[in-house]
Write a protein that holds these residues in place. Structure first.
Motif, PDB file in Angstrom:
ATOM      1  N   ARG A  39      69.660 -50.514   2.506  1.00 17.01           N
ATOM      2  CA  ARG A  39      69.629 -51.296   1.263  1.00 17.01           C
ATOM      3  C   ARG A  39      68.223 -51.264   0.664  1.00 17.01           C
ATOM      4  NH1 ARG A  39      72.953 -54.787   4.180  1.00 17.01           N
ATOM      5  NH2 ARG A  39      71.200 -56.163   4.634  1.00 17.01           N
ATOM      6  N   GLY A  40      67.201 -51.297   1.538  1.00 14.06           N
ATOM      7  CA  GLY A  40      65.821 -51.230   1.064  1.00 14.06           C
ATOM      8  C   GLY A  40      65.525 -49.916   0.367  1.00 14.06           C
ATOM      9  N   VAL A  41      66.022 -48.814   0.916  1.00  8.03           N
ATOM     10  CA  VAL A  41      65.820 -47.507   0.287  1.00  8.03           C
ATOM     11  C   VAL A  41      66.508 -47.468  -1.071  1.00  8.03           C
ATOM     12  CG1 VAL A  41      66.430 -45.049   0.447  1.00  8.03           C
ATOM     13  CG2 VAL A  41      65.406 -46.213   2.408  1.00  8.03           C
ATOM     14  N   LYS A  42      67.701 -48.024  -1.144  1.00 10.00           N
ATOM     15  CA  LYS A  42      68.415 -48.079  -2.436  1.00 10.00           C
ATOM     16  C   LYS A  42      67.575 -48.831  -3.453  1.00 10.00           C
ATOM     17  CE  LYS A  42      72.670 -49.680  -4.565  1.00 10.00           C
ATOM     18  NZ  LYS A  42      73.858 -50.499  -4.400  1.00 10.00           N
ATOM     19  N   GLY A  43      67.009 -49.963  -3.024  1.00  8.45           N
ATOM     20  CA  GLY A  43      66.152 -50.737  -3.922  1.00  8.45           C
ATOM     21  C   GLY A  43      64.907 -49.969  -4.330  1.00  8.45           C
ATOM     22  N   ILE A  45      64.648 -46.755  -4.653  1.00  8.82           N
ATOM     23  CA  ILE A  45      65.057 -45.752  -5.646  1.00  8.82           C
ATOM     24  C   ILE A  45      65.235 -46.406  -7.005  1.00  8.82           C
ATOM     25  CG2 ILE A  45      66.946 -44.200  -6.308  1.00  8.82           C
ATOM     26  CD1 ILE A  45      67.201 -43.550  -3.255  1.00  8.82           C
ATOM     27  N   GLU A  46      65.885 -47.575  -7.016  1.00  7.82           N
ATOM     28  CA  GLU A  46      66.101 -48.290  -8.278  1.00  7.82           C
ATOM     29  C   GLU A  46      64.788 -48.696  -8.935  1.00  7.82           C
ATOM     30  OE1 GLU A  46      68.677 -51.417  -6.907  1.00  7.82           O
ATOM     31  OE2 GLU A  46      70.467 -50.154  -7.032  1.00  7.82           O
ATOM     32  N   LYS A  47      63.750 -48.945  -8.123  1.00  9.37           N
ATOM     33  CA  LYS A  47      62.441 -49.368  -8.632  1.00  9.37           C
ATOM     34  C   LYS A  47      61.485 -48.199  -8.852  1.00  9.37           C
ATOM     35  CE  LYS A  47      62.794 -53.802  -6.310  1.00  9.37           C
ATOM     36  NZ  LYS A  47      62.371 -54.594  -5.151  1.00  9.37           N
ATOM     37  N   ASN A  48      62.010 -46.968  -8.722  1.00  7.32           N
ATOM     38  CA  ASN A  48      61.207 -45.769  -8.926  1.00  7.32           C
ATOM     39  C   ASN A  48      59.972 -45.711  -8.033  1.00  7.32           C
ATOM     40  OD1 ASN A  48      62.881 -44.638 -10.953  1.00  7.32           O
ATOM     41  ND2 ASN A  48      61.982 -46.047 -12.444  1.00  7.32           N
ATOM     42  N   VAL A  49      60.138 -46.114  -6.769  1.00  9.96           N
ATOM     43  CA  VAL A  49      59.050 -46.043  -5.794  1.00  9.96           C
ATOM     44  C   VAL A  49      58.730 -44.574  -5.547  1.00  9.96           C
ATOM     45  CG1 VAL A  49      58.444 -46.541  -3.377  1.00  9.96           C
ATOM     46  CG2 VAL A  49      59.640 -48.254  -4.757  1.00  9.96           C
ATOM     47  N   TYR A  50      57.479 -44.302  -5.233  1.00 12.03           N
ATOM     48  CA  TYR A  50      56.998 -42.945  -4.980  1.00 12.03           C
ATOM     49  C   TYR A  50      57.871 -42.256  -3.934  1.00 12.03           C
ATOM     50  CZ  TYR A  50      53.562 -39.251  -3.998  1.00 12.03           C
ATOM     51  OH  TYR A  50      52.915 -38.045  -3.822  1.00 12.03           O
ATOM     52  N   CYS A  51      58.285 -41.024  -4.220  1.00 11.90           N
ATOM     53  CA  CYS A  51      59.240 -40.283  -3.381  1.00 11.90           C
ATOM     54  C   CYS A  51      58.809 -40.184  -1.920  1.00 11.90           C
ATOM     55  CB  CYS A  51      59.450 -38.875  -3.934  1.00 11.90           C
ATOM     56  SG  CYS A  51      60.220 -38.841  -5.554  1.00 11.90           S
ATOM     57  N   ASP A  52      57.526 -39.940  -1.676  1.00 11.05           N
ATOM     58  CA  ASP A  52      57.058 -39.797  -0.305  1.00 11.05           C
ATOM     59  C   ASP A  52      57.295 -41.078   0.498  1.00 11.05           C
ATOM     60  OD1 ASP A  52      55.718 -38.002   1.617  1.00 11.05           O
ATOM     61  OD2 ASP A  52      54.193 -39.585   1.624  1.00 11.05           O
ATOM     62  N   ASP A  53      57.132 -42.218  -0.134  1.00 15.29           N
ATOM     63  CA  ASP A  53      57.379 -43.494   0.534  1.00 15.29           C
ATOM     64  C   ASP A  53      58.857 -43.651   0.891  1.00 15.29           C
ATOM     65  OD1 ASP A  53      54.681 -44.102   0.286  1.00 15.29           O
ATOM     66  OD2 ASP A  53      54.977 -45.227  -1.581  1.00 15.29           O
ATOM     67  N   ILE A  54      59.711 -43.226  -0.017  1.00 18.45           N
ATOM     68  CA  ILE A  54      61.155 -43.294   0.234  1.00 18.45           C
ATOM     69  C   ILE A  54      61.532 -42.339   1.368  1.00 18.45           C
ATOM     70  CG2 ILE A  54      63.457 -42.883  -0.738  1.00 18.45           C
ATOM     71  CD1 ILE A  54      62.255 -43.656  -3.492  1.00 18.45           C
ATOM     72  N   LEU A  55      60.986 -41.147   1.353  1.00 18.71           N
ATOM     73  CA  LEU A  55      61.276 -40.171   2.403  1.00 18.71           C
ATOM     74  C   LEU A  55      60.819 -40.667   3.760  1.00 18.71           C
ATOM     75  CD1 LEU A  55      60.391 -36.936   0.426  1.00 18.71           C
ATOM     76  CD2 LEU A  55      62.679 -37.642   1.188  1.00 18.71           C
ATOM     77  N   ASN A  56      59.694 -41.365   3.809  1.00 17.15           N
ATOM     78  CA  ASN A  56      59.235 -41.941   5.076  1.00 17.15           C
ATOM     79  C   ASN A  56      60.204 -42.996   5.586  1.00 17.15           C
ATOM     80  OD1 ASN A  56      56.895 -40.412   5.538  1.00 17.15           O
ATOM     81  ND2 ASN A  56      55.729 -41.657   4.100  1.00 17.15           N
ATOM     82  N   GLN A  57      60.757 -43.783   4.683  1.00 15.26           N
ATOM     83  CA  GLN A  57      61.748 -44.785   5.082  1.00 15.26           C
ATOM     84  C   GLN A  57      63.028 -44.117   5.588  1.00 15.26           C
ATOM     85  OE1 GLN A  57      61.610 -48.173   5.435  1.00 15.26           O
ATOM     86  NE2 GLN A  57      59.444 -47.705   5.205  1.00 15.26           N
ATOM     87  N   ILE A  58      63.426 -43.035   4.930  1.00 16.14           N
ATOM     88  CA  ILE A  58      64.615 -42.294   5.372  1.00 16.14           C
ATOM     89  C   ILE A  58      64.388 -41.729   6.768  1.00 16.14           C
ATOM     90  CG2 ILE A  58      66.013 -40.217   4.945  1.00 16.14           C
ATOM     91  CD1 ILE A  58      65.728 -40.880   1.926  1.00 16.14           C
TER      92      ILE A  58
END
Length: 105
Positions: A39-43, A45-58
């Motif tokens: 759910r945090g990753v979805k949020g 993405i919705e907030k346009n967080v920097y891609c590298d940060d999202i990939l680290n969470q994944i």
């Protein structure tokens, strides 16, 4: 440790496991945290967080799922697999190898 069964009447059907309460609680807790991370990753993405940060969470989510898989695999091997081999059912080894191949892709 949990017990494995083939069905209520002893007839071979869909197998089930009866995990200890400790294991179920541990797995459920881990899965709840993973669910929250997703759910945090979805949020993010919705907030346009920097891609590298999202990939680290994944990556963290994948590691957490792998840990759940390892716990369940260990329990399965120590109970269901051993039990079936003791009963003379060596097909469980082929089943286990296929499952392990899927887990370590």
């Amino acid at each position: 440790m949990h017990q494995c069964s083939d069905g209520d009447d002893g007839e071979v059907s869909v197998r089930s496991s009866h995990h200890s309460e400790k294991l179920k609680t541990n797995l459920t807790s881990r899965l709840n945290r993973i669910e929250g991370q997703i759910r945090g990753v979805k949020g993010m993405i919705e907030k346009n967080v920097y891609c590298d940060d999202i990939l680290n969470q994944i990556s963290a989510i994948q590691s957490a799922l792998n840990a759940v898989g390892k716990l369940l695999l260990e329990s399965h091997m120590k109970s269901c697999v051993v039990e079936r081999i003791q009963e003379g059912d060596t097909e469980v080894l082929d089943e286990l190898m296929k499952t392990m191949s899927k887990l370590i892709k």
